[in-house]
Motif scaffolding. Structure first.
Motif, PDB file in Angstrom:
ATOM      1  N   GLY A  65       0.800  -1.221   0.000  1.00  0.00           N
ATOM      2  CA  GLY A  65       0.000   0.000   0.000  1.00  0.00           C
ATOM      3  C   GLY A  65       0.829   1.266   0.000  1.00  0.00           C
ATOM      4  N   SER A  66       2.097   1.155   0.428  1.00  0.00           N
ATOM      5  CA  SER A  66       2.952   2.342   0.429  1.00  0.00           C
ATOM      6  C   SER A  66       3.204   2.844  -0.991  1.00  0.00           C
ATOM      7  CB  SER A  66       4.283   2.028   1.117  1.00  0.00           C
ATOM      8  OG  SER A  66       4.980   1.002   0.413  1.00  0.00           O
ATOM      9  N   ARG A  67       3.193   1.954  -1.963  1.00  0.00           N
ATOM     10  CA  ARG A  67       3.457   2.371  -3.349  1.00  0.00           C
ATOM     11  C   ARG A  67       2.378   3.309  -3.862  1.00  0.00           C
ATOM     12  NH1 ARG A  67       5.434  -3.120  -6.564  1.00  0.00           N
ATOM     13  NH2 ARG A  67       7.525  -3.230  -5.637  1.00  0.00           N
ATOM     14  N   LEU A 129      -6.389   5.893 -11.231  1.00  0.00           N
ATOM     15  CA  LEU A 129      -5.463   6.612 -10.369  1.00  0.00           C
ATOM     16  C   LEU A 129      -4.856   7.818 -11.072  1.00  0.00           C
ATOM     17  CD1 LEU A 129      -3.934   6.583  -7.630  1.00  0.00           C
ATOM     18  CD2 LEU A 129      -2.205   5.159  -8.740  1.00  0.00           C
ATOM     19  N   TYR A 130      -4.505   7.662 -12.346  1.00  0.00           N
ATOM     20  CA  TYR A 130      -3.852   8.756 -13.067  1.00  0.00           C
ATOM     21  C   TYR A 130      -4.793   9.942 -13.267  1.00  0.00           C
ATOM     22  CZ  TYR A 130      -0.222   5.337 -14.136  1.00  0.00           C
ATOM     23  OH  TYR A 130       0.770   4.401 -14.030  1.00  0.00           O
ATOM     24  N   SER A 206      -9.955   6.750  -0.614  1.00  0.00           N
ATOM     25  CA  SER A 206     -10.005   5.289  -0.515  1.00  0.00           C
ATOM     26  C   SER A 206     -10.746   4.853   0.740  1.00  0.00           C
ATOM     27  CB  SER A 206      -8.585   4.722  -0.509  1.00  0.00           C
ATOM     28  OG  SER A 206      -7.934   4.963  -1.735  1.00  0.00           O
ATOM     29  N   PHE A 207     -10.588   5.579   1.831  1.00  0.00           N
ATOM     30  CA  PHE A 207     -11.301   5.246   3.061  1.00  0.00           C
ATOM     31  C   PHE A 207     -12.814   5.349   2.863  1.00  0.00           C
ATOM     32  CE2 PHE A 207     -13.308   6.874   6.984  1.00  0.00           C
ATOM     33  CZ  PHE A 207     -13.186   5.725   7.768  1.00  0.00           C
ATOM     34  N   LEU A 208     -13.241   6.306   2.036  1.00  0.00           N
ATOM     35  CA  LEU A 208     -14.666   6.444   1.746  1.00  0.00           C
ATOM     36  C   LEU A 208     -15.163   5.396   0.760  1.00  0.00           C
ATOM     37  CD1 LEU A 208     -14.904  10.343   1.430  1.00  0.00           C
ATOM     38  CD2 LEU A 208     -15.637   8.924   3.354  1.00  0.00           C
ATOM     39  N   GLY A 209     -14.269   4.542   0.291  1.00  0.00           N
ATOM     40  CA  GLY A 209     -14.650   3.506  -0.663  1.00  0.00           C
ATOM     41  C   GLY A 209     -14.722   3.983  -2.086  1.00  0.00           C
ATOM     42  N   GLU A 214      -8.813  -2.444  -7.090  1.00  0.00           N
ATOM     43  CA  GLU A 214      -7.738  -3.330  -7.529  1.00  0.00           C
ATOM     44  C   GLU A 214      -6.359  -2.838  -7.102  1.00  0.00           C
ATOM     45  OE1 GLU A 214      -8.073  -3.809 -11.693  1.00  0.00           O
ATOM     46  OE2 GLU A 214     -10.014  -4.845 -11.627  1.00  0.00           O
ATOM     47  N   ILE A 215      -6.302  -1.639  -6.511  1.00  0.00           N
ATOM     48  CA  ILE A 215      -5.035  -1.067  -6.057  1.00  0.00           C
ATOM     49  C   ILE A 215      -5.053  -1.011  -4.538  1.00  0.00           C
ATOM     50  CG2 ILE A 215      -3.551   0.965  -6.079  1.00  0.00           C
ATOM     51  CD1 ILE A 215      -4.567   1.618  -8.828  1.00  0.00           C
TER      52      ILE A 215
END
Length: 279
Positions: A65-67, A129-130, A206-209, A214-215
């Motif tokens: 997850g750090s990436r 993501l981009y 991400s916490f909010l979903g 997939e990442i």
């Protein structure tokens, strides 16, 4: 002396995060998306932080997850800093109609709220993501451009600018040869704080979903804690590792930004020396 120690501590901590992100595939004992144990296992030698309700290894998820977290922050900061610096330098130095057009456009775009726009994009378009990094960088560059423009306006009245113009140097040569190096300290500090902001914003989405399922990132880990009842059950091994990881990363960037600002800016160093001489 304190700022030098803060710089070394922040740099060492950030390099540690970058090293872990680069070597995450080799350091992670399991594939973070695959079931590697029983659901909700406690920490053990086989699973250092235990497993989640799907049986996925939490330690592997933390490393991989750090990436995504670092990539999210630094890509957004690169876009906002690069675009904002370019617009600010052109607007502040060229002035006239160019400045009016750029400043007017910035004033209009700055009325767009950043977080609601990202929420709408994430809910209805499910961008990758981009695209999210690009939108964040574009919106963040607006404030960056205003700050750089104000700095360039003050630099435009300096003697070295008048001397360069007197020698017949073109505006573009003066901007790239003299103006950009002068605003570099401010740009670097804004880049560091921008990376910190975008990392936390990406984790929040991400916490909010609303992130990419997939990442793997730290926000997704916290989302699984919340949806799986980890907070209610007090399963510290679920939520404390990503929380401490985010705090450490944010702290390292804060230390670097704090320490680099006076070190790279001669004006701030002179003001600091004058302050102590007056005492």
């Amino acid at each position: 002396m304190f700022r030098e120690k803060a710089f070394l501590a922040g740099l060492a901590l950030l390099l540690l995060y970058l090293l872990v992100a680069l070597l995450a595939s080799w350091l992670a004992p399991y594939d973070p998306l695959e079931i590697s144990g029983s659901p909700c296992e406690s920490p053990s030698p086989d699973h250092l932080f235990g497993t989640n309700d799907f049986g996925q290894d939490l330690f592997s998820m933390l490393l991989l997850g750090s990436r995504a977290t670092l990539f999210f922050g630094f890509l957004g900061a690169c876009i906002s800093t690069g675009l904002g610096t370019g617009l600010g330098v052109f607007s502040g130095f060229l002035g006239g109609r160019t400045d009016r057009v750029i400043s007017g456009t910035l004033d209009v775009l700055m009325t767009i709220p950043q977080l609601p726009l990202l929420l709408v994009l994430s809910i209805y378009l499910r961008p990758g993501l981009y695209l999210l990094c690009g939108v964040m960088g574009l919106l963040g560059s607006l404030t960056q451009a205003r700050i750089i423009r104000a700095k360039v306006l003050s630099l435009s009245t300096e003697n070295f600018v008048y001397a360069a113009k007197g020698l017949g140097l073109s505006d573009f040569h003066i901007m790239f040869r003299y103006i950009l190096p002068s605003v570099f300290p401010l740009t670097l500090v804004k880049f560091l704080f921008g990376a910190q902001h975008y990392m936390l914003l990406g984790v929040g989405l991400s916490f909010l979903g609303l992130g990419d399922p997939e990442i793997v990132d730290w926000g997704q880990m916290l989302h699984q804690v919340y949806s799986g009842g980890g907070f209610a059950l007090g399963l510290w091994n679920w939520f404390l590792p990503p929380c401490f990881a985010m705090v450490g990363l944010s702290f390292s960037l804060s230390l670097l930004g704090y320490s680099l600002e006076p070190w790279l800016s001669p004006q701030l160093r002179h003001e600091k020396q004058a302050f102590f001489e007056c005492d």
